[in-house]
Design a protein around this motif. Structure first.
Motif, mmCIF file in Angstrom:
data_model
loop_
_atom_site.group_PDB
_atom_site.id
_atom_site.type_symbol
_atom_site.label_atom_id
_atom_site.label_comp_id
_atom_site.label_asym_id
_atom_site.label_seq_id
_atom_site.Cartn_x
_atom_site.Cartn_y
_atom_site.Cartn_z
ATOM 1 N N ASN A 195 28.847 77.568 58.358
ATOM 2 C CA ASN A 195 27.888 77.285 57.380
ATOM 3 C C ASN A 195 26.389 77.717 57.570
ATOM 4 O O ASN A 195 26.326 78.413 58.630
ATOM 5 C CB ASN A 195 27.670 75.591 57.548
ATOM 6 N N SER A 196 25.612 77.545 56.759
ATOM 7 C CA SER A 196 24.117 78.181 56.971
ATOM 8 C C SER A 196 24.218 79.559 57.376
ATOM 9 O O SER A 196 23.295 79.893 58.067
ATOM 10 C CB SER A 196 23.307 77.343 57.729
ATOM 11 N N SER A 236 24.228 81.854 69.143
ATOM 12 C CA SER A 236 23.631 82.112 67.960
ATOM 13 C C SER A 236 24.168 81.338 66.729
ATOM 14 O O SER A 236 23.683 81.434 65.776
ATOM 15 C CB SER A 236 23.629 83.689 67.802
ATOM 16 N N VAL A 237 25.476 80.913 67.065
ATOM 17 C CA VAL A 237 26.227 80.227 66.102
ATOM 18 C C VAL A 237 26.231 78.629 66.083
ATOM 19 O O VAL A 237 26.564 78.021 65.349
ATOM 20 C CB VAL A 237 27.482 80.831 65.685
ATOM 21 N N LYS A 238 25.794 78.266 67.270
ATOM 22 C CA LYS A 238 25.961 76.537 67.723
ATOM 23 C C LYS A 238 25.250 76.032 66.564
ATOM 24 O O LYS A 238 24.105 76.256 65.969
ATOM 25 C CB LYS A 238 25.201 76.540 68.989
ATOM 26 N N GLY A 239 25.851 74.976 66.125
ATOM 27 C CA GLY A 239 25.273 73.978 65.352
ATOM 28 C C GLY A 239 25.514 74.447 63.684
ATOM 29 O O GLY A 239 25.576 73.614 62.580
ATOM 30 N N ARG A 240 26.197 75.767 63.523
ATOM 31 C CA ARG A 240 26.386 76.097 62.279
ATOM 32 C C ARG A 240 27.856 76.589 61.892
ATOM 33 O O ARG A 240 28.510 76.552 60.996
ATOM 34 C CB ARG A 240 25.567 77.568 61.910
ATOM 35 N N PHE A 241 28.739 77.102 62.988
ATOM 36 C CA PHE A 241 29.952 77.293 62.997
ATOM 37 C C PHE A 241 30.925 76.180 63.555
ATOM 38 O O PHE A 241 30.305 75.733 64.689
ATOM 39 C CB PHE A 241 30.420 78.698 63.561
ATOM 40 N N THR A 242 31.913 76.086 63.055
ATOM 41 C CA THR A 242 32.774 75.079 63.821
ATOM 42 C C THR A 242 34.279 75.768 64.064
ATOM 43 O O THR A 242 34.921 76.137 62.828
ATOM 44 C CB THR A 242 32.834 73.774 62.971
#
Length: 125
Positions: A84-85, A63-69
Protein backbone atom coordinates in the motif's frame (compact mmCIF):
# COMPACT_ATOMS: atom_id res chain seq x y z
CA UNK A 1 12.90 -29.24 -5.65
CA UNK A 2 10.48 -26.43 -5.08
CA UNK A 3 9.09 -24.19 -7.77
CA UNK A 4 7.91 -20.66 -7.01
CA UNK A 5 5.70 -18.67 -9.35
CA UNK A 6 4.96 -15.00 -8.68
CA UNK A 7 2.09 -12.94 -10.00
CA UNK A 8 0.46 -9.60 -9.38
CA UNK A 9 3.11 -7.14 -10.48
CA UNK A 10 2.37 -4.21 -12.76
CA UNK A 11 2.27 -0.47 -13.16
CA UNK A 12 0.64 1.68 -10.50
CA UNK A 13 0.59 5.35 -9.62
CA UNK A 14 2.14 6.80 -6.48
CA UNK A 15 -0.08 6.08 -3.52
CA UNK A 16 -1.64 3.04 -5.14
CA UNK A 17 -1.68 -0.58 -4.05
CA UNK A 18 -0.70 -3.95 -5.44
CA UNK A 19 -0.83 -7.45 -4.09
CA UNK A 20 1.81 -9.94 -5.10
CA UNK A 21 1.24 -13.66 -4.87
CA UNK A 22 3.71 -16.51 -4.89
CA UNK A 23 2.58 -20.09 -5.23
CA UNK A 24 4.92 -22.91 -4.28
CA UNK A 25 4.80 -26.37 -5.78
CA UNK A 26 6.90 -29.50 -5.66
CA UNK A 27 8.49 -30.55 -2.37
CA UNK A 28 6.62 -27.94 -0.37
CA UNK A 29 6.82 -30.02 2.79
CA UNK A 30 10.48 -28.98 2.98
CA UNK A 31 9.63 -25.28 3.26
CA UNK A 32 9.66 -23.66 6.67
CA UNK A 33 9.48 -20.05 5.62
CA UNK A 34 8.73 -17.85 2.63
CA UNK A 35 9.51 -14.27 1.87
CA UNK A 36 10.08 -11.47 -0.58
CA UNK A 37 13.11 -9.65 -1.89
CA UNK A 38 13.33 -6.83 -4.40
CA UNK A 39 15.97 -5.47 -6.72
CA UNK A 40 15.87 -2.01 -8.19
CA UNK A 41 17.90 -1.08 -11.28
CA UNK A 42 21.55 -0.66 -10.40
CA UNK A 43 21.05 -1.80 -6.81
CA UNK A 44 21.62 -4.99 -4.88
CA UNK A 45 18.80 -7.35 -4.09
CA UNK A 46 17.13 -6.28 -0.84
CA UNK A 47 15.26 -8.31 1.73
CA UNK A 48 11.69 -7.09 2.17
CA UNK A 49 9.81 -9.50 4.42
CA UNK A 50 9.57 -13.12 5.47
CA UNK A 51 7.18 -15.28 7.37
CA UNK A 52 7.72 -18.58 9.14
CA UNK A 53 5.50 -21.59 8.71
CA UNK A 54 3.55 -20.76 11.86
CA UNK A 55 2.99 -17.20 10.71
CA UNK A 56 4.33 -15.94 14.01
CA UNK A 57 7.44 -14.21 12.71
CA UNK A 58 7.36 -11.44 10.14
CA UNK A 59 10.17 -9.14 9.15
CA UNK A 60 10.08 -6.07 7.00
CA UNK A 61 12.79 -3.83 5.71
CA UNK A 62 12.56 -0.44 7.44
CA UNK A 63 11.67 1.25 4.18
CA UNK A 64 8.41 -0.69 3.87
CA UNK A 65 7.27 -0.95 7.47
CA UNK A 66 3.70 0.15 7.89
CA UNK A 67 3.02 -0.02 4.16
CA UNK A 68 3.70 -3.66 3.19
CA UNK A 69 2.12 -6.70 4.77
CA UNK A 70 3.18 -10.28 4.26
CA UNK A 71 0.75 -13.11 4.76
CA UNK A 72 0.58 -16.78 3.97
CA UNK A 73 -2.02 -19.40 3.14
CA UNK A 74 -0.44 -22.68 4.16
CA UNK A 75 -3.24 -24.73 2.62
CA UNK A 76 -2.48 -23.18 -0.76
CA UNK A 77 1.30 -23.03 -0.26
CA UNK A 78 1.03 -19.38 -1.21
CA UNK A 79 2.57 -16.25 0.23
CA UNK A 80 1.29 -12.76 -0.44
CA UNK A 81 2.74 -9.29 -0.23
CA UNK A 82 0.17 -6.53 0.10
CA UNK A 83 1.78 -3.24 -0.85
CA UNK A 84 0.00 0.00 0.00
CA UNK A 85 0.96 3.66 -0.32
CA UNK A 86 3.43 2.77 -3.03
CA UNK A 87 6.23 5.17 -3.83
CA UNK A 88 8.43 5.50 -6.92
CA UNK A 89 11.34 4.14 -4.88
CA UNK A 90 9.42 0.88 -4.51
CA UNK A 91 9.95 0.28 -8.22
CA UNK A 92 11.85 -2.98 -8.57
CA UNK A 93 11.67 -6.59 -9.59
CA UNK A 94 10.15 -8.46 -6.69
CA UNK A 95 11.31 -12.00 -6.05
CA UNK A 96 9.63 -14.66 -4.00
CA UNK A 97 11.90 -16.80 -1.82
CA UNK A 98 11.52 -19.99 0.16
CA UNK A 99 13.60 -21.34 3.00
CA UNK A 100 14.11 -24.87 4.26
CA UNK A 101 15.11 -23.53 7.64
CA UNK A 102 13.63 -20.78 9.77
CA UNK A 103 16.29 -18.89 11.69
CA UNK A 104 14.09 -16.46 13.54
CA UNK A 105 15.69 -13.06 14.04
CA UNK A 106 18.51 -13.96 11.67
CA UNK A 107 16.16 -14.75 8.81
CA UNK A 108 16.84 -11.55 6.86
CA UNK A 109 20.47 -12.62 6.54
CA UNK A 110 19.69 -16.16 5.44
CA UNK A 111 20.18 -17.15 1.84
CA UNK A 112 16.95 -18.55 0.42
CA UNK A 113 16.99 -22.09 -0.88
CA UNK A 114 14.60 -21.35 -3.72
CA UNK A 115 13.77 -18.31 -5.83
CA UNK A 116 10.93 -17.30 -8.07
CA UNK A 117 11.49 -15.77 -11.47
CA UNK A 118 10.55 -12.27 -10.34
CA UNK A 119 7.72 -9.89 -11.14
CA UNK A 120 8.12 -6.24 -12.11
CA UNK A 121 6.53 -3.53 -9.99
CA UNK A 122 6.66 -0.03 -11.40
CA UNK A 123 5.37 2.97 -9.47
CA UNK A 124 4.92 6.12 -11.52
CA UNK A 125 5.24 9.56 -9.99
Amino acid sequence: QVQLVESGGGLVQTGGSLRLSCAASGRTFSINGMGWFRQAPGKEREFVAAEGLSGGSIYRADSVKGRFTISRDNAKNTVYLQMNSLKPEDTAVYYCAAYRRWYGTAQPMAVPDYWGQGTQVTVSS
